[in-house]
Design an enzyme around this catalytic site. Structure first.
Site, PDB file in Angstrom:
ATOM      1  N   LYS A  87      22.217  -8.513 -14.651  1.00 38.95           N
ATOM      2  CA  LYS A  87      23.296  -7.678 -15.200  1.00 38.95           C
ATOM      3  C   LYS A  87      24.496  -8.540 -15.597  1.00 38.95           C
ATOM      4  O   LYS A  87      25.129  -8.310 -16.634  1.00 38.95           O
ATOM      5  CB  LYS A  87      23.699  -6.623 -14.171  1.00 38.95           C
ATOM      6  CG  LYS A  87      22.602  -5.610 -13.880  1.00 38.95           C
ATOM      7  CD  LYS A  87      22.870  -4.849 -12.598  1.00 38.95           C
ATOM      8  CE  LYS A  87      21.799  -3.802 -12.314  1.00 38.95           C
ATOM      9  NZ  LYS A  87      21.899  -3.244 -10.962  1.00 38.95           N
ATOM     10  N   VAL A 135      14.055   6.918 -12.562  1.00 38.67           N
ATOM     11  CA  VAL A 135      14.899   7.036 -13.766  1.00 38.67           C
ATOM     12  C   VAL A 135      14.253   7.946 -14.806  1.00 38.67           C
ATOM     13  O   VAL A 135      14.921   8.788 -15.425  1.00 38.67           O
ATOM     14  CB  VAL A 135      15.193   5.641 -14.369  1.00 38.67           C
ATOM     15  CG1 VAL A 135      16.060   5.769 -15.616  1.00 38.67           C
ATOM     16  CG2 VAL A 135      15.871   4.751 -13.334  1.00 38.67           C
ATOM     17  N   GLU A 138      22.579   0.826 -22.150  1.00 43.74           N
ATOM     18  CA  GLU A 138      23.687   1.154 -21.235  1.00 43.74           C
ATOM     19  C   GLU A 138      23.191   1.319 -19.792  1.00 43.74           C
ATOM     20  O   GLU A 138      23.899   0.962 -18.839  1.00 43.74           O
ATOM     21  CB  GLU A 138      24.362   2.451 -21.708  1.00 43.74           C
ATOM     22  CG  GLU A 138      25.655   2.786 -21.005  1.00 43.74           C
ATOM     23  CD  GLU A 138      26.795   1.818 -21.299  1.00 43.74           C
ATOM     24  OE1 GLU A 138      27.296   1.805 -22.432  1.00 43.74           O
ATOM     25  OE2 GLU A 138      27.179   1.068 -20.391  1.00 43.74           O
ATOM     26  N   ILE A 140      28.462   3.693 -15.074  1.00 46.43           N
ATOM     27  CA  ILE A 140      29.690   3.186 -15.711  1.00 46.43           C
ATOM     28  C   ILE A 140      29.360   2.799 -17.158  1.00 46.43           C
ATOM     29  O   ILE A 140      28.479   1.978 -17.377  1.00 46.43           O
ATOM     30  CB  ILE A 140      30.222   1.927 -14.983  1.00 46.43           C
ATOM     31  CG1 ILE A 140      30.401   2.181 -13.492  1.00 46.43           C
ATOM     32  CG2 ILE A 140      31.512   1.445 -15.635  1.00 46.43           C
ATOM     33  CD1 ILE A 140      30.766   0.929 -12.693  1.00 46.43           C
ATOM     34  N   GLY A 178      16.347   5.367  -2.327  1.00 52.94           N
ATOM     35  CA  GLY A 178      15.942   5.187  -3.726  1.00 52.94           C
ATOM     36  C   GLY A 178      16.877   4.292  -4.532  1.00 52.94           C
ATOM     37  O   GLY A 178      16.824   4.288  -5.768  1.00 52.94           O
ATOM     38  N   GLU A 227      15.202  -1.708  -5.997  1.00 56.25           N
ATOM     39  CA  GLU A 227      14.155  -1.918  -6.994  1.00 56.25           C
ATOM     40  C   GLU A 227      12.798  -1.717  -6.318  1.00 56.25           C
ATOM     41  O   GLU A 227      12.679  -1.789  -5.083  1.00 56.25           O
ATOM     42  CB  GLU A 227      14.226  -3.352  -7.528  1.00 56.25           C
ATOM     43  CG  GLU A 227      15.502  -3.683  -8.281  1.00 56.25           C
ATOM     44  CD  GLU A 227      15.665  -2.862  -9.545  1.00 56.25           C
ATOM     45  OE1 GLU A 227      14.821  -2.936 -10.434  1.00 56.25           O
ATOM     46  OE2 GLU A 227      16.657  -2.121  -9.631  1.00 56.25           O
ATOM     47  N   ARG A 231       2.326   5.403 -14.594  1.00 52.71           N
ATOM     48  CA  ARG A 231       1.213   4.922 -13.763  1.00 52.71           C
ATOM     49  C   ARG A 231       0.461   6.110 -13.158  1.00 52.71           C
ATOM     50  O   ARG A 231      -0.745   6.120 -13.123  1.00 52.71           O
ATOM     51  CB  ARG A 231       1.755   4.007 -12.659  1.00 52.71           C
ATOM     52  CG  ARG A 231       1.756   2.540 -13.048  1.00 52.71           C
ATOM     53  CD  ARG A 231       2.153   1.681 -11.864  1.00 52.71           C
ATOM     54  NE  ARG A 231       3.596   1.712 -11.654  1.00 52.71           N
ATOM     55  CZ  ARG A 231       4.445   0.885 -12.223  1.00 52.71           C
ATOM     56  NH1 ARG A 231       4.004  -0.046 -13.049  1.00 52.71           N
ATOM     57  NH2 ARG A 231       5.738   0.957 -12.004  1.00 52.71           N
ATOM     58  N   GLY A 244      20.511   5.067  -8.917  1.00 60.33           N
ATOM     59  CA  GLY A 244      20.149   6.468  -8.711  1.00 60.33           C
ATOM     60  C   GLY A 244      19.462   7.065  -9.929  1.00 60.33           C
ATOM     61  O   GLY A 244      19.420   6.454 -10.996  1.00 60.33           O
TER      62      GLY A 244
HETATM   63  N1  HSE Z   1      18.365  -1.659  -7.672  1.00 59.15           N
HETATM   64  C1  HSE Z   1      19.449  -1.502  -8.574  1.00 59.15           C
HETATM   65  C2  HSE Z   1      20.739  -1.508  -7.781  1.00 59.15           C
HETATM   66  C3  HSE Z   1      19.297  -0.228  -9.358  1.00 59.15           C
HETATM   67  O1  HSE Z   1      20.670  -1.336  -6.556  1.00 59.15           O
HETATM   68  O2  HSE Z   1      21.815  -1.693  -8.346  1.00 59.15           O
HETATM   69  C4  HSE Z   1      20.253  -0.058 -10.501  1.00 59.15           C
HETATM   70  O3  HSE Z   1      20.153  -1.088 -11.440  1.00 59.15           O
END
Ligand code: HSE
Length: 455
Positions: A223, A32, A147, A154, A205, A208, A63, A320
């Protein structure tokens, strides 16, 4: 500091004064963070025009500083100690995209204490410590924008907090984890095993750093808790949210659900009941004709039912690099515009001012009423197929729909799957216990809820 100067990133942007740039300090230069650097650089002109001032990434910590230097370029000052960054007088806003909770919380609280605005994509941090963080931000008069924390591309936070602000929200139901939706889609469309699909999601990718957070449903729960808070102006006690992941699903379950006209999705659900909130995350059957059933791959979809607007559907990439950066940079643009106005002129962090946020209990999952899907393994025993309907009826389970499904590859595996009438999880558990006692140990191999959404 390893190279560069705080002000060396300056570049003239037509019509916008270079003196009033918003100076950004970035914590985390992974998927990110690097995407954020790229979007800020590539779209610098239009971002400055729309935000009314340039936004400059001037300092970063990560890191791996050498890797950070490669992805962020020579104009960004790199510091080894994140506390230096969050306390630095030349930073206006801290972007926290390092993930994790403990250190991230220390850094965010320290940034707030030093009068910095914060932009974060850290859903775990806000779901678990949001009350404390937003209270501190309100007291210090700074913005905490997030956001990027929910359904990355979204703009669902803006939609709930601003676009739908005139509505009473009735329900929010979403596919809010890209990794698990990718895995379920691969299992359904390509017949991939759970493990192969997870490996692919990690390679791409989406997952997490610790993919257990995705697979266990915990990321979706973080979320969903944030969405529930925004939708209902409620503090969501995160430890009361029911969370169940997708690890026990296999491609045959998808085939069985499909035989009944449903798809299995990991849903995050939030509804306001009379004296409690329903906030839960688990795999559920979604009718094939509902839009949510067609959210495939790593995409996310969120269904919001509101009293004036009616149903709205929000769709976009769920994971992403640049997709999340899109949200992070939009938040930075909000900070650029609103950071210097008084609190009363800003949109409240959680839809309503903190003093109006209410505490609501979460309805225990056993009390939630829905239809249920049951799968009974037959293992090539036709006698079971003839006795199951009667046994279920005698145990008080009303069957509304059923199908006999043969495993596509294993001749020895077949199942009888049913959809029950609506009943609570606790009542169903009692009836299934009766079935087990009275029918020589007969019990379903799988039980999932059916979400018959308002189409
Ligand atoms: N690992 C999370 C997902 C990344 O797959 O939705 C985005 O929050």
């Amino acid at each position: 500091m390893i190279h560069g100067s705080l002000f060396s990133a300056a570049s003239d942007v037509s019509g916008v004064s270079r003196d009033c740039a918003l100076r950004v300090g970035l914590i985390g230069a992974g998927v990110v963070g690097s995407g954020t650097g790229q979007v800020l650089a590539r779209n610098a002109d239009l971002i400055a025009q729309r935000a009314g001032r340039p936004i400059r990434l001037v300092m970063a910590t990560a890191r791996n500083l050498l890797k950070a230097a490669q992805v962020l370029g020579p104009d960004v000052v790199l510091v080894g100690d994140p506390l230096t960054l969050v306390r630095h007088p030349d930073i206006d806003v801290v972007v926290e995209v390092m993930g994790g909770v403990t250190l991230a919380k220390t850094l965010v609280m320290e940034a707030i204490a030093h009068g910095k605005h914060v932009v974060t994509a850290n859903k775990a941090l806000l779901a678990e410590h949001g009350s404390e963080i937003f209270a501190a931000a309100d007291a210090r008069g700074v913005i905490v924008a997030y956001e990027g924390a929910v359904a990355v591309s979204i703009p669902i936070i803006k939609s709930l907090r601003e676009g739908l602000a005139a509505n009473r929200i009735l329900e929010v139901v979403g596919i809010v984890n890209g990794t698990t939706n990718f895995i379920l889609t691969q299992m359904q469309e390509a017949g991939l095993s759970f493990e192969s699909a997870l490996n692919l999601a990690t390679e791409l990718g989406y997952a997490e750093a610790d993919p257990t957070l995705d697979v266990s449903g915990m990321d979706a729960a973080h979320k969903t808790a944030l969405l529930a808070c925004l939708a209902f102006g409620a503090d969501v006690p995160f430890d009361q949210v029911h969370v169940q992941g997708i690890a026990s699903l296999d491609p045959f379950e998808m085939v069985c659900a499909q035989a009944l006209g449903y798809r299995i999705k990991l849903l995050g659900m939030a509804r306001q009941k009379t004296d409690a909130l329903e906030v839960r995350v688990h795999p559920a059957l979604v009718p094939e004709k509902h839009l949510l059933a067609h959210v495939q791959g790593s995409m996310n979809g969120i269904w919001v039912n509101a009293d004036a607007a009616g149903p709205t559907f929000h769709y976009g990439a769920g994971a992403g690099s640049q997709t999340t950066a899109s949200a992070v940079v939009a938040d930075l643009m909000d900070v650029a515009r609103q950071g210097s106005v008084g609190m009363s002129a800003r949109v409240p962090h959680r839809s309503v001012p903190s003093e109006l946020i209410r505490s609501w209990p979460i309805m225990p999952i056993g009390q939630v009423v829905s239809r249920h899907y049951l799968r009974f393994e037959l293992g090539g025993r036709p006698d079971l197929l003839s006795c199951l309907p009667r046994c279920l009826q005698e145990s008080g389970v009303k069957v509304q729909q059923s199908a006999h499904v043969q495993h596509p590859e294993d001749a020895m595996q077949d199942a009888w799957v049913v959809l029950t009438s609506s009943l609570s999880g606790d009542v169903l558990a009692d009836k299934l216990a009766l079935l087990k006692r009275s029918a020589k140990g007969l019990e379903p191999a799988a039980v999932w809820r059916v979400e018959d959404l308002n189409l």
